[in-house]
Design a protein around this motif. Structure first.
Motif, mmCIF file in Angstrom:
data_model
loop_
_atom_site.group_PDB
_atom_site.id
_atom_site.type_symbol
_atom_site.label_atom_id
_atom_site.label_comp_id
_atom_site.label_asym_id
_atom_site.label_seq_id
_atom_site.Cartn_x
_atom_site.Cartn_y
_atom_site.Cartn_z
ATOM 1 N N PRO A 126 9.010 12.266 0.018
ATOM 2 C CA PRO A 126 7.754 11.524 0.151
ATOM 3 C C PRO A 126 6.543 12.445 0.052
ATOM 4 N N ASN A 127 5.420 11.881 -0.288
ATOM 5 C CA ASN A 127 4.181 12.637 -0.342
ATOM 6 C C ASN A 127 3.593 12.721 1.070
ATOM 7 N N ASN A 157 -4.155 12.976 -11.440
ATOM 8 C CA ASN A 157 -4.354 14.219 -10.699
ATOM 9 C C ASN A 157 -4.992 13.983 -9.336
ATOM 10 N N PHE A 158 -4.945 12.767 -8.841
ATOM 11 C CA PHE A 158 -5.508 12.428 -7.539
ATOM 12 C C PHE A 158 -4.909 13.334 -6.458
ATOM 13 N N ALA A 159 -5.720 13.713 -5.481
ATOM 14 C CA ALA A 159 -5.277 14.626 -4.417
ATOM 15 C C ALA A 159 -4.067 14.069 -3.666
ATOM 16 N N ASN A 160 -3.109 14.921 -3.388
ATOM 17 C CA ASN A 160 -1.864 14.493 -2.744
ATOM 18 C C ASN A 160 -2.039 14.113 -1.280
ATOM 19 N N ASN A 161 -2.946 14.757 -0.565
ATOM 20 C CA ASN A 161 -2.982 14.622 0.893
ATOM 21 C C ASN A 161 -3.923 13.533 1.396
ATOM 22 N N ILE A 162 -4.480 12.728 0.497
ATOM 23 C CA ILE A 162 -5.495 11.735 0.892
ATOM 24 C C ILE A 162 -5.012 10.313 0.646
ATOM 25 N N LYS A 193 -0.899 8.853 -3.177
ATOM 26 C CA LYS A 193 0.293 9.290 -3.893
ATOM 27 C C LYS A 193 1.557 8.887 -3.128
ATOM 28 N N VAL A 194 2.623 8.578 -3.878
ATOM 29 C CA VAL A 194 3.945 8.380 -3.302
ATOM 30 C C VAL A 194 4.854 9.484 -3.851
ATOM 31 N N GLY A 209 0.802 -1.224 0.000
ATOM 32 C CA GLY A 209 0.000 0.000 0.000
ATOM 33 C C GLY A 209 0.828 1.264 0.000
ATOM 34 N N GLU A 210 2.079 1.179 0.481
ATOM 35 C CA GLU A 210 3.062 2.261 0.398
ATOM 36 C C GLU A 210 2.647 3.528 1.144
#
Length: 378
Positions: free
Chosen positions: A68-69, A180-185, A200-201, A45-46
């Motif tokens: 890292p994200n 373009n998926f949200a970075n913080n979720i 995101k990674v 899942g990273e």
């Protein structure tokens, strides 16, 4: 001639490399065997909880160099279209195994840790010593062996571990995407027979990893057909996949993923990470647990080496007790949560309950996560 060492670690993933770095910092002689060359991708899942950061800082590890994200929100969606979002109490980072494992490996080699590449086929314990054989004919002798070789391996069959004889219904699939998926979720999405993690990674890459029921999966011709016919019933997943472009040539897959109870110690081998126990991926904390287990085993081996723990029997008893105290309830809760979400009626009840009482979701997160990991003063 056999290669002799005080402590031998089998497996060079998160748990194995972290344990090696900790043991080296404490002044103990350690050797590690890893079957694959670095860097390499793994089905994972990273997502890593920020609980590991104080411990990694103590080890002199700076994950920020990997860019890292940063993740601070959790989203959960159901097949029926319901969605819940909450802040993560500690937050976390998205970091691929390709990046972090290779980083730990590079640090380990610069710090003088002996790392060999080979596939272990047998571990024998006689006269208070281990003899470890690899497929290529290499032989290692060690006073202690740490098992950090992952979810399952040929060695588990050799050791006649209880879980290995039970057929598992689970298959896992993972790939990286541009999106373009949200970075913080970090998004957890339920579908019939499984659930899918999305986050995101590093390098603005989207990791999508899902666990599916194999019986359901094999009814379809291929991964693409399965995703469109099953995962896309969850409209959030359909939207995510339709807006993403896969980077991998093909998804990575692993089968026979077992969530059965495992032994933290077997044949005097101290098991860490997924080798000791695997939490359901929907709990999102397997990477932090692997790192935490490495800390426990390193500190106890140091105490044994310095006579604070008197003998091997006491060492194994203490490790088993600490491992169970930290992780047994998390694994149990993970299994319960997974069984609830597999049942459509129970899932609907759970979603309605959480919508009425939002604080319950944060409590659920706390059941599967720990407090910030601090290295003990020894």
């Amino acid at each position: 001639m056999p290669i002799e060492t005080e402590i031998l670690i089998i497996g060079g993933g998160l748990a194995g490399l972290t344990a090696a770095l900790h043991l080296k910092k404490l002044g103990l002689e350690v050797t590690l065997i890893e079957k694959q060359n670095y860097p390499h991708h793994k089905v994972c899942g990273e997502y890593i909880s920020n609980e590991i950061l104080p411990y990694y800082n103590w080890l002199g590890l700076d994950l920020s160099v990997l860019k890292p994200n940063q993740i601070n929100q959790l989203q959960f969606t159901s097949v029926d279209g319901n969605s819940i979002k909450t802040n993560l109490p500690l937050g976390g980072i998205g970091l691929s195994r390709y990046a972090i494992d290779n980083y730990l490996y590079q640090v380990a080699t610069t710090r003088g840790i002996n790392i060999f590449h080979g596939n272990v086929q047998n571990v024998a314990y006689t006269n208070n010593q281990f003899v470890v054989d690899t497929v290529d004919g290499s032989v290692y002798k060690a006073q202690h062996v740490i098992g950090a070789y992952g979810k399952r391996a040929l060695l588990d069959s050799k050791l006649d571990r209880k879980f290995i004889g039970k057929k598992s219904p689970y298959l896992a699939v993972k790939a990286h995407y541009k999106s373009n998926f949200a970075n913080n979720i970090v998004s957890l999405n339920n579908f019939k027979g499984g659930y899918c993690g999305v986050s995101k990674v590093e390098n603005d890459i989207l990791n999508i990893c899902y666990l599916a029921d194999y019986e359901s999966f094999k009814k379809h011709k291929n991964i693409d057909t399965f995703q469109k016919n099953v995962l896309y019933q969850n409209k959030n997943l359909e939207r995510i996949f339709s807006e993403a472009e896969m980077i991998f040539e093909a998804p990575l897959t692993i089968s026979q993923i077992s969530f059965e109870k495992k032994e933290p110690v077997l044949n005097h081998i101290l098991m860490i990470g997924d080798t000791a126990g695997l939490i359901h991926p929907l709990c999102g904390n397997g990477m932090a647990m692997a790192i935490h287990s490495a800390k426990i085993v390193a500190e106890l081996l140091y105490k044994y080496h310095n006579g604070i723990i008197p003998d091997r029997q006491a060492l194994e008893k203490e490790y088993t007790q600490q491992w169970k105290a930290l992780f047994a309830q998390r694994l149990k809760f993970g299994k319960i949560l997974a069984s609830v979400l597999k049942n459509n009626m129970m899932e609907n009840i759970a979603m309605k309950t959480v919508n009425l009482f939002p604080a319950m979701l944060n409590k659920t997160i706390k059941y599967t996560h720990g407090k910030p990991i601090i290295a003990s003063e020894i």
